[in-house]
Design an enzyme around this catalytic site. Structure first.
Site, PDB file in Angstrom:
ATOM      1  N   ARG A 189     133.319  17.808  41.100  1.00 29.76           N
ATOM      2  CA  ARG A 189     132.557  17.291  42.241  1.00 29.76           C
ATOM      3  C   ARG A 189     133.298  17.726  43.502  1.00 29.76           C
ATOM      4  O   ARG A 189     134.303  17.144  43.867  1.00 29.76           O
ATOM      5  CB  ARG A 189     132.516  15.760  42.135  1.00 29.76           C
ATOM      6  CG  ARG A 189     131.514  15.081  43.046  1.00 29.76           C
ATOM      7  CD  ARG A 189     131.839  13.600  43.183  1.00 29.76           C
ATOM      8  NE  ARG A 189     132.939  13.407  44.112  1.00 29.76           N
ATOM      9  CZ  ARG A 189     133.794  12.385  44.067  1.00 29.76           C
ATOM     10  NH1 ARG A 189     133.711  11.453  43.139  1.00 29.76           N
ATOM     11  NH2 ARG A 189     134.772  12.289  44.959  1.00 29.76           N
ATOM     12  N   HIS A 206     131.868  11.348  46.561  1.00 35.89           N
ATOM     13  CA  HIS A 206     130.986  10.731  45.555  1.00 35.89           C
ATOM     14  C   HIS A 206     129.575  10.569  46.134  1.00 35.89           C
ATOM     15  O   HIS A 206     128.588  10.970  45.535  1.00 35.89           O
ATOM     16  CB  HIS A 206     131.559   9.375  45.131  1.00 35.89           C
ATOM     17  CG  HIS A 206     130.617   8.572  44.303  1.00 35.89           C
ATOM     18  ND1 HIS A 206     130.279   8.916  43.021  1.00 35.89           N
ATOM     19  CD2 HIS A 206     129.895   7.459  44.596  1.00 35.89           C
ATOM     20  CE1 HIS A 206     129.404   8.040  42.547  1.00 35.89           C
ATOM     21  NE2 HIS A 206     129.160   7.155  43.480  1.00 35.89           N
ATOM     22  N   TYR A 231     141.883   9.361  47.910  1.00 36.04           N
ATOM     23  CA  TYR A 231     142.369   9.267  46.529  1.00 36.04           C
ATOM     24  C   TYR A 231     142.574  10.608  45.824  1.00 36.04           C
ATOM     25  O   TYR A 231     142.969  10.640  44.674  1.00 36.04           O
ATOM     26  CB  TYR A 231     141.427   8.374  45.696  1.00 36.04           C
ATOM     27  CG  TYR A 231     139.974   8.810  45.699  1.00 36.04           C
ATOM     28  CD1 TYR A 231     139.530   9.820  44.859  1.00 36.04           C
ATOM     29  CD2 TYR A 231     139.047   8.209  46.541  1.00 36.04           C
ATOM     30  CE1 TYR A 231     138.211  10.229  44.858  1.00 36.04           C
ATOM     31  CE2 TYR A 231     137.719   8.603  46.552  1.00 36.04           C
ATOM     32  CZ  TYR A 231     137.298   9.601  45.711  1.00 36.04           C
ATOM     33  OH  TYR A 231     136.002  10.013  45.713  1.00 36.04           O
TER      34      TYR A 231
END
Ligand SMILES: Cc1ncc(C[n+]2csc(CCOP(=O)(O)OP(=O)(O)O)c2C)c(N)n1
Ligand SMILES: [Mg+2]
Length: 389
Positions: free
Chosen positions: A282, A286, A295
């Site tokens: 990805r 998100h 993160y």
């Protein structure tokens, strides 16, 4: 040939603070079961062969896959921009996953049925769903935006993993009807930890349902890395349920097409389910509500950008002389025209009637919905009273 090193992460993403017996055992079990990755096109755009999967496409078909991926990426970029401009409440980008989606989407027959998540914009494209229809739910003006049965493409599903059960039930029905079509359920690496997915695996195996479980392992479930989902590579989970699992390079559209075709053929032939793990990444957030810099490291994204699914096919097409500047310029124009159409469509999308949210909750109505509808109507009417005062 299987090439693991080119796409799989070679070192753990982060070092753990203290050593435990569990992490030691996990390391051993993962290295003992080194996953094999089916690849037909390397990140450098080299065509390679695989003993179990062959693919022979015409120049038109190859160009078609490239066109699908380019247009899908452009649509996705446009939707992200529209969210930033306040036209959409949210958008879930597929950036980086174009090959996984176009390869699997183009493996399907018209009579096959698709159960997607919320990120399957490329698969929707392959099914012939108008891209502008994908935007309604993200704008908050409808609960879906298309008729699932028009294109055999179910509505987007937000409840993680639930569509694996829907797909399994549907596939069991297909088998009972004696049809030879297949069903495909899309889900993510995070979803693979859901009970619904485990139940779907069990039922589909026991009933030999004609379903393909297509897991896009994009390495992250929001901020949770795949290490938190499974102690074995995801495709190996299938063995415990009694059906085959295969890991394919999810950034290689050719390999994904070949592997998904084979899995669908197995399903049609009455041989039951297959788990396909498309190993991908990805590249974006998100959703537009997420900030991945909190993160994960830039270096990780950069590593995957070098494996870009679109770039590698372009390199191959150019090397083989299958595209020229004129054809590529034509595709650019087509992309621009599509982006314009998407922007126009969103700005002219009608707002729904406020009370419409209560429609179609149940086919025959329901006392609780009636009560809530009345309460809400009363609430809205209270504003009219205030204005009248
Ligand atoms: C049952 C359920 N639990 C939690 C959520 C919140 N949620 C939305 S997306 C997501 C992560 C899903 O990750 P993955 O399955 O890897 O799919 P990806 O978003 O990476 O495509 C979670 C936990 C949800 N929508 N449904
Ligand atoms: Mg994921």
């Amino acid at each position: 040939m299987t090439v693991e090193s080119t796409a799989a992460r070679s070192k753990p993403r982060r070092s753990s603070g203290k050593r435990t017996t569990t992490s030691g055992a996990r390391k051993r079990s993962q290295s003992a079961a080194r996953p094999e990755l089916v690849q037909l096109l390397t990140p450098e755009g080299e065509r390679v062969e695989h003993p179990d999967y062959s693919l022979d496409l015409t120049p038109d078909e190859l160009r078609g896959l490239y066109r699908d991926m380019v247009l899908t990426r452009r649509f996705d970029a446009e939707a992200t921009a529209l969210q930033r401009q306040g036209e959409l409440g949210l958008w879930a980008s597929l950036l980086g996953q174009e090959a996984a989606q176009i390869g699997s989407g183009r493996a399907l027959r018209d009579d096959d049925y698709v159960f997607p998540t919320y990120r399957e914009h490329g698969v929707a494209w392959c099914r012939g769903v108008d891209p502008t229809n994908l935007l309604g739910m993200f704008r908050g003006v409808n609960n879906g935006g298309w008729d699932p049965n028009s294109n055999n493409f179910h509505l987007y599903t937000i409840v993680i993993g639930s569509q694996a059960l829907h797909a399994t039930g549907y596939a069991m029905g297909v088998a009972k009807d004696g049809a030879d079509s297949a069903v495909i359920a899309y889900f993510g690496d995070g979803a693979s930890s859901q009970g619904d997915v485990a139940e779907a695996f069990t039922f589909s195996a026991v009933y030999n349902a004609p379903v393909v479980f297509f897991c896009q392992n994009n390495q992250w479930a929001i901020s949770e890395p795949t290490e938190k989902q499974s102690r074995v590579p995801i495709y190996q989970r299938a063995a415990g349920f009694g059906f085959p699992g295969v890991r394919v390079d999810g950034n290689d559209v050719l390999a994904v097409l070949a592997v998904t075709r084979a899995a669908l053929e197995r399903a049609r032939a009455g041989e039951g389910p297959t788990l396909v793990e498309a190993f991908t990444y990805r590249m974006g957030a998100h959703t537009t509500s997420d900030d991945p810099t909190r993160y994960r490291k830039d270096a990780e994204r950069e590593e995957w950008e070098a494996k870009d699914p679109i770039l590698r096919l372009r390199t191959y097409l150019e090397k083989e002389g299958l595209v020229d500047a004129e054809w590529l310029a034509g595709l650019d124009q087509e992309s621009d025209a599509m982006a314009l159409r998407v922007r126009e469509a969103i700005r002219t999308m009608p707002d729904p009637d406020t009370m419409a949210i209560f429609e179609n909750v149940y086919a025959d109505g329901h006392a609780l919905v009636d009560e809530e509808r009345a309460q809400f109507a009363e609430y809205l009417a209270s504003f009219a009273d205030e204005e009248g005062r």
